[in-house]
Enzyme design. Structure first.
Site, PDB file in Angstrom:
ATOM      1  N   GLY A 187       0.810  -1.225   0.000  1.00 38.28           N
ATOM      2  CA  GLY A 187       0.000   0.000   0.000  1.00 38.28           C
ATOM      3  C   GLY A 187       0.838   1.268   0.000  1.00 38.28           C
ATOM      4  O   GLY A 187       0.359   2.330  -0.424  1.00 38.28           O
ATOM      5  N   GLU A 247       1.854   1.793  -3.516  1.00 38.23           N
ATOM      6  CA  GLU A 247       0.607   2.203  -4.191  1.00 38.23           C
ATOM      7  C   GLU A 247       0.268   3.663  -3.870  1.00 38.23           C
ATOM      8  O   GLU A 247      -0.190   4.403  -4.736  1.00 38.23           O
ATOM      9  CB  GLU A 247      -0.533   1.256  -3.778  1.00 38.23           C
TER      10      GLU A 247
HETATM   11  N1  CAA Z   1       1.365  -3.939   8.756  1.00 38.07           N
HETATM   12  C1  CAA Z   1       1.367  -3.953  10.091  1.00 38.07           C
HETATM   13  N2  CAA Z   1       2.493  -3.768  10.826  1.00 38.07           N
HETATM   14  C2  CAA Z   1       3.650  -3.562  10.164  1.00 38.07           C
HETATM   15  C3  CAA Z   1       3.711  -3.525   8.770  1.00 38.07           C
HETATM   16  C4  CAA Z   1       2.499  -3.730   8.054  1.00 38.07           C
HETATM   17  N3  CAA Z   1       2.437  -3.675   6.698  1.00 38.07           N
HETATM   18  N4  CAA Z   1       4.984  -3.335   8.398  1.00 38.07           N
HETATM   19  C5  CAA Z   1       5.697  -3.228   9.544  1.00 38.07           C
HETATM   20  N5  CAA Z   1       4.896  -3.369  10.617  1.00 38.07           N
HETATM   21  C6  CAA Z   1       5.261  -3.338  12.014  1.00 38.07           C
HETATM   22  C7  CAA Z   1       5.933  -4.610  12.451  1.00 38.07           C
HETATM   23  O1  CAA Z   1       4.976  -5.614  12.760  1.00 38.07           O
HETATM   24  C8  CAA Z   1       6.704  -4.147  13.662  1.00 38.07           C
HETATM   25  O2  CAA Z   1       5.821  -4.045  14.751  1.00 38.07           O
HETATM   26  P1  CAA Z   1       6.305  -4.510  16.242  1.00 38.07           P
HETATM   27  O3  CAA Z   1       7.480  -3.603  16.579  1.00 38.07           O
HETATM   28  O4  CAA Z   1       5.099  -4.264  17.073  1.00 38.07           O
HETATM   29  O5  CAA Z   1       6.713  -5.938  16.124  1.00 38.07           O
HETATM   30  C9  CAA Z   1       7.127  -2.733  13.279  1.00 38.07           C
HETATM   31  O6  CAA Z   1       6.250  -2.337  12.224  1.00 38.07           O
HETATM   32  C10 CAA Z   1       8.542  -2.656  12.755  1.00 38.07           C
HETATM   33  O7  CAA Z   1       8.664  -3.601  11.702  1.00 38.07           O
HETATM   34  P2  CAA Z   1       9.831  -4.714  11.648  1.00 38.07           P
HETATM   35  O8  CAA Z   1      10.256  -5.108  13.027  1.00 38.07           O
HETATM   36  O9  CAA Z   1       9.356  -5.806  10.743  1.00 38.07           O
HETATM   37  O10 CAA Z   1      10.996  -3.860  10.989  1.00 38.07           O
HETATM   38  P3  CAA Z   1      12.180  -4.403  10.070  1.00 38.07           P
HETATM   39  O11 CAA Z   1      13.121  -3.259   9.889  1.00 38.07           O
HETATM   40  O12 CAA Z   1      12.722  -5.677  10.594  1.00 38.07           O
HETATM   41  O13 CAA Z   1      11.485  -4.744   8.649  1.00 38.07           O
HETATM   42  C11 CAA Z   1      10.054  -4.306   6.783  1.00 38.07           C
HETATM   43  C12 CAA Z   1      10.942  -3.713   7.888  1.00 38.07           C
HETATM   44  C13 CAA Z   1      10.928  -5.061   5.767  1.00 38.07           C
HETATM   45  C14 CAA Z   1       9.360  -3.149   6.088  1.00 38.07           C
HETATM   46  C15 CAA Z   1       9.035  -5.272   7.416  1.00 38.07           C
HETATM   47  O14 CAA Z   1       8.375  -4.602   8.494  1.00 38.07           O
HETATM   48  C16 CAA Z   1       7.980  -5.753   6.465  1.00 38.07           C
HETATM   49  O15 CAA Z   1       8.244  -6.638   5.665  1.00 38.07           O
HETATM   50  N6  CAA Z   1       6.758  -5.218   6.572  1.00 38.07           N
HETATM   51  C17 CAA Z   1       5.615  -5.680   5.818  1.00 38.07           C
HETATM   52  C18 CAA Z   1       5.706  -5.195   4.383  1.00 38.07           C
HETATM   53  C19 CAA Z   1       4.559  -5.740   3.585  1.00 38.07           C
HETATM   54  O16 CAA Z   1       4.411  -6.935   3.389  1.00 38.07           O
HETATM   55  N7  CAA Z   1       3.699  -4.845   3.063  1.00 38.07           N
HETATM   56  C20 CAA Z   1       2.581  -5.193   2.257  1.00 38.07           C
HETATM   57  C21 CAA Z   1       1.336  -5.327   3.091  1.00 38.07           C
HETATM   58  S1  CAA Z   1      -0.002  -5.979   2.174  1.00 38.07           S
HETATM   59  C22 CAA Z   1      -0.649  -4.645   1.328  1.00 38.07           C
HETATM   60  O17 CAA Z   1      -0.148  -3.536   1.377  1.00 38.07           O
HETATM   61  C23 CAA Z   1      -1.888  -4.961   0.552  1.00 38.07           C
HETATM   62  C24 CAA Z   1      -2.400  -3.877  -0.310  1.00 38.07           C
HETATM   63  O18 CAA Z   1      -1.926  -3.630  -1.400  1.00 38.07           O
HETATM   64  C25 CAA Z   1      -3.578  -3.144   0.077  1.00 38.07           C
END
Ligand code: CAA
Length: 259
Positions: free
Chosen positions: A110, A113
């Site tokens: 998102g 996006e």
């Molecule tokens: N949703 C909810 N929480 C999220 C998030 C997300 N998309 N991305 C990060 N967070 C949260 C983590 O859960 C974490 O929370 P806690 O401290 O409570 O555990 C906090 O943010 C910090 O994140 P990380 O510890 O994971 O940080 P990192 O530096 O190790 O990694 C990252 C960073 C690579 C961005 C990793 O957080 C990640 O992969 N995030 C998800 C990315 C993702 O998959 N996005 C797509 C979502 S689906 C979507 O967007 C659908 C759509 O088109 C509508």
């Protein structure tokens, strides 16, 4: 404007809207989307704001839609969630005023996006882009399959979406996803400088150009040219056109008044 998950500032006629949920890397949940929708309405209706910059607080632009919220959704709820995001992003895309994304960090799912519904993307060297949805067992839901393919071509969009690969800012620049890459500490200054450059032009003309490009890209070329012709004609009903051409002929700087 008072929001829990957004920060809004003004710099002259520039509005700066920052997604402010840094503990969750600015993940978009229903509440953030709802606040964003309200903020965009207010900004579009505020006659003192002529251009908008969207950015993120902390180390992310937006790390995607909120996975914790989505995890328990059923199909009907997920469809509604997508509808909300699609609606807000379309509203941003169709704002009359130009919108610049200043991408300061992760722009995933998102977040990528959100950057793509803005008119121009400037990325910091630390920005990372990707559509990681298929890695979560879903597909992009806020128009990633549509805008990414339109921006970088179908082949590159399919590769990015099918692999969930995260790409850095330079690669995003190479494939045409971002307009410019700048050092992190210069990002906002660069975005503001670009905004000021656009603001020095006739703003009615900038808005008409935006409409003409957006609508033209979504239709056949004949219809697109008809839209351009009509908006070109409409420019000549504005004081800005008289001022712009008059200033050129009088060898002075124009003083546009958005009229
Ligand atoms: N949703 C909810 N929480 C999220 C998030 C997300 N998309 N991305 C990060 N967070 C949260 C983590 O859960 C974490 O929370 P806690 O401290 O409570 O555990 C906090 O943010 C910090 O994140 P990380 O510890 O994971 O940080 P990192 O530096 O190790 O990694 C990252 C960073 C690579 C961005 C990793 O957080 C990640 O992969 N995030 C998800 C990315 C993702 O998959 N996005 C797509 C979502 S689906 C979507 O967007 C659908 C759509 O088109 C509508």
């Amino acid at each position: 404007m008072d929001f829990e998950n957004l920060i809004f500032k003004r710099e002259g006629n520039i509005g700066i809207l920052s997604i402010n949920r840094p503990k969750a890397l600015n993940a978009l949940n229903t509440q953030v989307l709802c606040e964003l929708d309200k903020a965009i309405d207010m900004i579009e209706n505020d006659e003192d704001i002529h251009i908008l910059i969207i950015t993120g607080e902390g180390r992310a632009f937006v790390a995607g839609a909120d996975i914790a919220e989505m995890k328990e959704m059923n199909s009907k709820e997920a469809r509604q969630f997508a509808k909300n995001g699609l609606g807000v992003f379309r509203k941003i895309e169709l704002m009359e005023k130009p919108v610049i994304a200043a991408v300061n960090g992760f722009a995933l799912g998102g977040g990528c996006e959100l950057s793509m519904c803005c008119d121009i993307r400037i990325a910091s060297e630390k920005a990372k882009f990707g559509q990681p949805e298929v890695g979560l067992g879903i597909i992009p839901g806020f128009a990633g399959t549509q805008r990414l393919a339109r921006l970088v071509g179908m082949g590159r969009a399919k590769e990015l979406i099918f692999t969930s690969d995260m790409i850095d800012a330079n690669e995003a620049y190479r494939i045409g996803l971002v307009n410019k890459v700048v050092p992190q500490d210069e990002l906002m200054n660069e975005a503001i400088a670009l905004a000021n450059k656009i603001l020095s032009k006739g703003q009615i003309a900038v808005r008409f150009a935006k409409t003409s490009i957006n609508r033209g890209m979504e239709t056949d070329i004949e219809t697109g040219m008809a839209i351009e012709r009509d908006l070109f004609g409409l420019c000549f009903a504005t004081e800005d056109q008289k001022e712009g051409m008059g200033a050129f002929l009088e060898k002075r700087s124009p003083n546009y008044k958005l009229r």
